[in-house]
Design a protein around this motif. Structure first.
Motif, PDB file in Angstrom:
ATOM      1  N   HIS A   1       7.125   0.700   2.944  1.00  0.00           N
ATOM      2  CA  HIS A   1       7.160  -0.177   1.893  1.00  0.00           C
ATOM      3  C   HIS A   1       7.304  -1.035   2.793  1.00  0.00           C
ATOM      4  O   HIS A   1       9.144  -1.530   2.635  1.00  0.00           O
ATOM      5  CB  HIS A   1       8.316   0.523   0.754  1.00  0.00           C
ATOM      6  CG  HIS A   1       7.881  -0.535  -0.192  1.00  0.00           C
ATOM      7  ND1 HIS A   1       6.971  -0.273  -1.463  1.00  0.00           N
ATOM      8  CD2 HIS A   1       8.871  -1.134  -0.758  1.00  0.00           C
ATOM      9  CE1 HIS A   1       7.351  -1.617  -2.110  1.00  0.00           C
ATOM     10  NE2 HIS A   1       8.398  -1.093  -2.248  1.00  0.00           N
ATOM     11  N   GLY A   2       7.086  -2.274   2.340  1.00  0.00           N
ATOM     12  CA  GLY A   2       7.417  -3.478   2.421  1.00  0.00           C
ATOM     13  C   GLY A   2       7.213  -4.452   3.460  1.00  0.00           C
ATOM     14  O   GLY A   2       7.353  -5.438   3.787  1.00  0.00           O
ATOM     15  N   ILE A   3       6.096  -3.299   4.649  1.00  0.00           N
ATOM     16  CA  ILE A   3       5.875  -3.724   5.975  1.00  0.00           C
ATOM     17  C   ILE A   3       4.415  -4.264   5.826  1.00  0.00           C
ATOM     18  O   ILE A   3       4.250  -3.437   5.315  1.00  0.00           O
ATOM     19  CB  ILE A   3       5.712  -2.481   6.822  1.00  0.00           C
ATOM     20  CG1 ILE A   3       7.639  -1.440   6.994  1.00  0.00           C
ATOM     21  CG2 ILE A   3       5.462  -3.137   8.215  1.00  0.00           C
ATOM     22  CD1 ILE A   3       8.126  -1.869   7.771  1.00  0.00           C
ATOM     23  N   PRO A   4       4.605  -6.046   5.870  1.00  0.00           N
ATOM     24  CA  PRO A   4       3.664  -6.101   5.790  1.00  0.00           C
ATOM     25  C   PRO A   4       2.649  -6.036   7.084  1.00  0.00           C
ATOM     26  O   PRO A   4       2.400  -5.458   7.568  1.00  0.00           O
ATOM     27  CB  PRO A   4       3.483  -7.617   6.728  1.00  0.00           C
ATOM     28  CG  PRO A   4       4.626  -8.000   7.271  1.00  0.00           C
ATOM     29  CD  PRO A   4       5.550  -6.351   6.560  1.00  0.00           C
TER      30      PRO A   4
ATOM     31  N   TYR B   1      -3.835  -3.238  10.149  1.00  0.00           N
ATOM     32  CA  TYR B   1      -3.075  -1.938  11.049  1.00  0.00           C
ATOM     33  C   TYR B   1      -1.805  -2.917   9.949  1.00  0.00           C
ATOM     34  O   TYR B   1      -1.226  -3.507   9.416  1.00  0.00           O
ATOM     35  CB  TYR B   1      -2.586  -2.436  12.008  1.00  0.00           C
ATOM     36  CG  TYR B   1      -2.477  -3.930  12.606  1.00  0.00           C
ATOM     37  CD1 TYR B   1      -1.478  -4.628  13.829  1.00  0.00           C
ATOM     38  CD2 TYR B   1      -3.668  -4.843  13.251  1.00  0.00           C
ATOM     39  CE1 TYR B   1      -1.282  -5.523  13.702  1.00  0.00           C
ATOM     40  CE2 TYR B   1      -3.381  -5.935  13.236  1.00  0.00           C
ATOM     41  CZ  TYR B   1      -1.412  -6.556  14.109  1.00  0.00           C
ATOM     42  OH  TYR B   1      -1.940  -7.866  14.226  1.00  0.00           O
ATOM     43  N   LEU B   2      -0.582  -1.646  10.526  1.00  0.00           N
ATOM     44  CA  LEU B   2       1.228  -2.126  10.143  1.00  0.00           C
ATOM     45  C   LEU B   2       1.299  -3.070  11.148  1.00  0.00           C
ATOM     46  O   LEU B   2       1.341  -3.033  12.636  1.00  0.00           O
ATOM     47  CB  LEU B   2       1.296  -1.403  10.272  1.00  0.00           C
ATOM     48  CG  LEU B   2       0.979  -0.199   8.463  1.00  0.00           C
ATOM     49  CD1 LEU B   2       1.802   1.005   8.688  1.00  0.00           C
ATOM     50  CD2 LEU B   2       2.115  -1.378   7.270  1.00  0.00           C
ATOM     51  N   VAL B   3       2.415  -4.048  10.501  1.00  0.00           N
ATOM     52  CA  VAL B   3       3.131  -5.005  11.598  1.00  0.00           C
ATOM     53  C   VAL B   3       4.366  -3.306  12.116  1.00  0.00           C
ATOM     54  O   VAL B   3       4.515  -2.691  11.397  1.00  0.00           O
ATOM     55  CB  VAL B   3       4.022  -5.506  10.968  1.00  0.00           C
ATOM     56  CG1 VAL B   3       4.869  -6.811  11.553  1.00  0.00           C
ATOM     57  CG2 VAL B   3       3.167  -6.866  10.624  1.00  0.00           C
TER      58      VAL B   3
ATOM     59  N   ASP C   1       0.681  -1.158  -0.221  1.00  0.00           N
ATOM     60  CA  ASP C   1       0.120  -0.172   0.091  1.00  0.00           C
ATOM     61  C   ASP C   1       1.236   1.022  -0.297  1.00  0.00           C
ATOM     62  O   ASP C   1       0.453   2.274  -0.265  1.00  0.00           O
ATOM     63  CB  ASP C   1      -0.911  -0.069   1.012  1.00  0.00           C
ATOM     64  CG  ASP C   1      -2.455  -0.860   1.405  1.00  0.00           C
ATOM     65  OD1 ASP C   1      -2.535  -1.415  -0.138  1.00  0.00           O
ATOM     66  OD2 ASP C   1      -2.262  -1.408   2.537  1.00  0.00           O
ATOM     67  N   PHE C   2       1.981   1.275  -0.146  1.00  0.00           N
ATOM     68  CA  PHE C   2       3.408   2.144  -0.010  1.00  0.00           C
ATOM     69  C   PHE C   2       3.872   2.605  -0.571  1.00  0.00           C
ATOM     70  O   PHE C   2       4.593   0.927  -2.039  1.00  0.00           O
ATOM     71  CB  PHE C   2       3.506   2.148   1.662  1.00  0.00           C
ATOM     72  CG  PHE C   2       2.451   2.253   2.430  1.00  0.00           C
ATOM     73  CD1 PHE C   2       2.232   3.399   3.201  1.00  0.00           C
ATOM     74  CD2 PHE C   2       2.124   1.119   2.939  1.00  0.00           C
ATOM     75  CE1 PHE C   2       1.847   3.515   4.350  1.00  0.00           C
ATOM     76  CE2 PHE C   2       1.657   0.689   4.663  1.00  0.00           C
ATOM     77  CZ  PHE C   2       0.980   2.307   5.045  1.00  0.00           C
TER      78      PHE C   2
END
Length: 120
Positions: free
Chosen positions: A26-29, A43-45, A18-19
């Motif tokens: 970017h790349g954060i699940p 939510y972001l991890v 989404d980023f």
């Protein structure tokens, strides 16, 4: 007929995010929390900043009175929204930590990009 882009996302060939690539996220699940009322809340991890040793130092800049990290990022890396790269390289959580007059701000290449001293 299957959408080729969707097929690549499902096959894991193209990373779904989404980023944009220049975002610190970017790349954060993402994960989904199911609230007691049944609502799904994404939510972001948690993102852990990389160790400063992962950045090749280009030089230092002494922060002057009134300097802002977004302006320094615009001058040094060409992107004011890249202020977070300076935060990561200087082990700071909040940009204000690096905006202190006289602070020796470390200027670096992006994480993992070798510097001239690392080549050869």
């Amino acid at each position: 007929m299957t959408n080729p882009i969707q097929a690549m996302l499902e096959a894991g060939i193209v990373e779904a995010t989404d980023f944009p690539p220049e975002s610190r996220y970017h790349g954060i699940p993402t994960r989904t929390f199911i609230a007691p009322d049944g609502r799904a809340i994404p939510y972001l991890v948690r993102r852990f900043a990389p160790p400063p040793e992962n950045f090749a130092t280009l030089g230092f800049r002494t922060v002057a009175e009134g300097d802002r990290l977004d302006r320094i990022a615009a001058e040094t890396i060409g992107n004011p929204q890249g202020f977070w790269l300076l935060c990561d390289a200087n082990r700071a959580i909040w940009p204000e930590e690096l905006e202190q007059t006289g602070f020796p701000l470390r200027l670096t290449l992006p994480e993992g990009v070798p510097g001239p001293e690392d080549e050869g």
